[in-house]
Design an enzyme around this catalytic site. Structure first.
Site: not given
Ligand code: 5GP
Length: 116
Positions: A30-31, A87, A95, A100, A102
């Site tokens: 994760d970034i 999520n 987001e 996906h 985590h």
């Molecule tokens: P969500 O809230 O959708 O379950 O999680 C999305 C995750 O993607 C977040 O933890 C966020 O930090 C990660 N993320 C967003 N943009 C990028 C990216 O460009 N590269 C990587 N490696 N992770 C990302």
């Protein structure tokens, strides 16, 4: 928002730290990690979120969990513990519109009820 970012990672169009890849799934760091270990696992095919899966995806979802358990072991968080999160839609805080999972570990995560 950002629905194509994970597609771009899967298709090598943007850089990320890929930690595992096979024919079915891709895993990358994760970034913006919330724990020392924060890995994202995605299917290589686009699925918007868990609401869009069908029977033909059952093995794929099992594969995602199987790889999560392997990566937990590889990162030495299997014994200390970790959390898997998927999520789905607004109230979960999703987001990125790309299914996906985590893997979070290497820190104390607390009770799930305390999540903010
Ligand atoms: P969500 O809230 O959708 O379950 O999680 C999305 C995750 O993607 C977040 O933890 C966020 O930090 C990660 N993320 C967003 N943009 C990028 C990216 O460009 N590269 C990587 N490696 N992770 C990302």
């Amino acid at each position: 928002m950002n629905e194509n970012i994970f597609s771009k990672i899967v298709n090598n169009k943007i850089k990320s730290k890929i930690v595992y890849r096979d024919k079915y799934v891709t895993a990358f760091n994760d970034i913006n990690p919330k724990c020392p270990v924060h890995i994202i696992i995605v299917p290589n095919i686009y699925i918007k979120n868990l609401n869009y899966i069908n029977k033909s995806n059952i093995l794929l979802l099992g594969k995602m969990l199987f790889i999560a358990s392997k990566l937990a072991k590889k990162n030495n968080i299997d014994k200390s513990g970790y959390r898997i999160i998927i999520n789905c839609n607004k109230n979960s805080g999703q987001e990125i519109n790309y299914l996906h999972l985590h893997i979070l570990g290497g820190c104390y995560l607390g009770k799930i009820i305390n999540l903010k």
